[in-house]
Design a protein around this motif. Structure first.
Motif, PDB file in Angstrom:
ATOM      1  N   THR A  51      25.978  36.902  33.075  1.00 29.64           N
ATOM      2  CA  THR A  51      26.725  35.691  32.770  1.00 29.64           C
ATOM      3  C   THR A  51      27.568  35.875  31.518  1.00 29.64           C
ATOM      4  OG1 THR A  51      24.810  34.807  31.621  1.00 29.64           O
ATOM      5  CG2 THR A  51      25.139  34.095  33.893  1.00 29.64           C
ATOM      6  N   HIS A  52      28.736  35.269  31.556  1.00 24.23           N
ATOM      7  CA  HIS A  52      29.665  35.250  30.436  1.00 24.23           C
ATOM      8  C   HIS A  52      29.430  33.999  29.606  1.00 24.23           C
ATOM      9  CE1 HIS A  52      33.597  37.765  30.788  1.00 24.23           C
ATOM     10  NE2 HIS A  52      32.571  38.479  30.471  1.00 24.23           N
ATOM     11  N   ASP A  53      29.463  32.876  30.264  1.00 23.71           N
ATOM     12  CA  ASP A  53      29.255  31.573  29.635  1.00 23.71           C
ATOM     13  C   ASP A  53      28.658  30.650  30.690  1.00 23.71           C
ATOM     14  OD1 ASP A  53      31.450  30.664  31.227  1.00 23.71           O
ATOM     15  OD2 ASP A  53      32.848  31.246  29.659  1.00 23.71           O
ATOM     16  N   ASP A  54      28.764  29.354  30.497  1.00 26.60           N
ATOM     17  CA  ASP A  54      28.106  28.410  31.411  1.00 26.60           C
ATOM     18  C   ASP A  54      28.558  28.501  32.853  1.00 26.60           C
ATOM     19  OD1 ASP A  54      26.540  27.466  29.397  1.00 26.60           O
ATOM     20  OD2 ASP A  54      27.784  25.710  28.989  1.00 26.60           O
ATOM     21  N   ALA A  57      30.864  34.614  35.187  1.00 29.77           N
ATOM     22  CA  ALA A  57      29.993  35.788  35.150  1.00 29.77           C
ATOM     23  C   ALA A  57      30.831  37.055  35.310  1.00 29.77           C
ATOM     24  CB  ALA A  57      28.946  35.700  36.259  1.00 29.77           C
ATOM     25  N   GLN A  58      30.315  38.144  34.779  1.00 26.17           N
ATOM     26  CA  GLN A  58      30.978  39.445  34.777  1.00 26.17           C
ATOM     27  C   GLN A  58      30.317  40.364  35.797  1.00 26.17           C
ATOM     28  OE1 GLN A  58      33.453  40.685  32.485  1.00 26.17           O
ATOM     29  NE2 GLN A  58      33.452  42.620  33.577  1.00 26.17           N
ATOM     30  N   ILE A  59      31.139  40.997  36.620  1.00 26.74           N
ATOM     31  CA  ILE A  59      30.671  42.004  37.568  1.00 26.74           C
ATOM     32  C   ILE A  59      30.841  43.376  36.912  1.00 26.74           C
ATOM     33  CG2 ILE A  59      31.112  43.139  39.781  1.00 26.74           C
ATOM     34  CD1 ILE A  59      32.322  40.479  40.729  1.00 26.74           C
ATOM     35  N   SER A  60      29.824  44.209  36.996  1.00 21.45           N
ATOM     36  CA  SER A  60      29.968  45.576  36.488  1.00 21.45           C
ATOM     37  C   SER A  60      28.967  46.492  37.192  1.00 21.45           C
ATOM     38  CB  SER A  60      29.795  45.622  34.968  1.00 21.45           C
ATOM     39  OG  SER A  60      28.539  45.138  34.607  1.00 21.45           O
ATOM     40  N   GLY A  89      25.617  28.762  40.808  1.00 16.59           N
ATOM     41  CA  GLY A  89      26.480  27.823  40.123  1.00 16.59           C
ATOM     42  C   GLY A  89      27.586  28.460  39.311  1.00 16.59           C
ATOM     43  N   VAL A  90      27.849  29.733  39.557  1.00 17.23           N
ATOM     44  CA  VAL A  90      28.929  30.431  38.855  1.00 17.23           C
ATOM     45  C   VAL A  90      30.255  29.997  39.470  1.00 17.23           C
ATOM     46  CG1 VAL A  90      29.961  32.693  38.396  1.00 17.23           C
ATOM     47  CG2 VAL A  90      27.473  32.413  38.292  1.00 17.23           C
ATOM     48  N   LEU A 137      32.320  26.042  44.809  1.00 21.59           N
ATOM     49  CA  LEU A 137      30.923  25.687  44.652  1.00 21.59           C
ATOM     50  C   LEU A 137      30.549  24.541  45.566  1.00 21.59           C
ATOM     51  CD1 LEU A 137      30.577  25.891  40.768  1.00 21.59           C
ATOM     52  CD2 LEU A 137      29.920  27.589  42.475  1.00 21.59           C
ATOM     53  N   PRO A 138      29.343  24.551  46.110  1.00 21.58           N
ATOM     54  CA  PRO A 138      28.905  23.435  46.955  1.00 21.58           C
ATOM     55  C   PRO A 138      28.932  22.128  46.171  1.00 21.58           C
ATOM     56  CG  PRO A 138      27.308  25.245  46.982  1.00 21.58           C
ATOM     57  CD  PRO A 138      28.332  25.566  45.946  1.00 21.58           C
TER      58      PRO A 138
END
Length: 141
Positions: A51-54, A57-60, A89-90, A137-138
Motif C-alpha cells: 500500500t501507498h496510502d489509504d 497501492a504499488q505493484i512491484s 478497497g484499493v 470499486l464495488p
C-alpha cells in the motif's frame, strides 16, 4: 524465494551491477499481497502489492520465469492482483518499469494501465515509466 533471486539476477542482467534497488526479498516480505503462479508443482511467476496510502497501492517484484513467458501467466497474475486489490478497497494501482523492460510496458498498457506522470523527485530518472490504473470499486459510482 527462488523466483525473487531470479528477478534480482534478471535486473542485474538488464541494468548491470550498478542498478541500485531494494532487495526484492525484503520488499516482498513487507507486501500486503504476494501472489505466486504455479505450473504443476513449480512456482513460475510472482508479483507483490504494497500500500501507498489509504486508497492506492504499488505493484512491484513482478516476474515470470523466462521459459514460461508468452503463455499468459503475467496477464493472469496481473488480472488476479487487480481483483484482489479491488476487494481490498484499493482505488488506484501504480507501478514503474525500467526502460529495458519493454515487455512489461506492453503488458501494463494491454491490461488497461495508463502512462502516468512521475513524482517530481523521480522525474530526473528517465529510465523508468510510471503506470497507473483506477479500479472500479464495488458500491462506488
Amino acid at each position: 524465494m527462488e523466483l525473487l533471486s531470479a528477478l534480482a539476477a534478471d535486473f542485474g542482467d538488464r541494468y548491470g551491477d550498478s542498478h541500485e534497488n531494494e532487495s526484492p526479498t525484503s520488499a516482498a516480505l513487507r507486501s500486503k499481497l504476494f501472489l505466486l503462479a504455479w505450473f504443476g508443482d513449480q512456482a513460475v511467476g510472482c508479483v507483490h502489492l504494497s500500500t501507498h496510502d489509504d486508497d492506492s497501492a504499488q505493484i512491484s517484484e513482478f516476474y515470470v520465469a523466462p521459459q514460461f513467458r508468452g503463455r499468459g501467466i503475467g496477464r493472469e497474475l496481473l488480472r488476479t492482483l487487480d481483483a484482489h486489490a479491488r476487494d481490498m478497497g484499493v482505488a488506484t494501482l501504480v507501478c514503474e518499469t525500467g526502460a529495458r523492460q519493454p515487455e512489461a510496458e506492453a503488458l501494463f498498457e494491454h491490461s488497461g494501465y495508463a502512462r502516468a506522470d512521475r513524482p517530481r523527485a523521480a522525474a530526473n530518472d528517465s529510465g523508468c515509466t510510471r503506470f497507473s490504473k483506477i479500479l472500479d470499486l464495488p458500491g462506488k459510482d
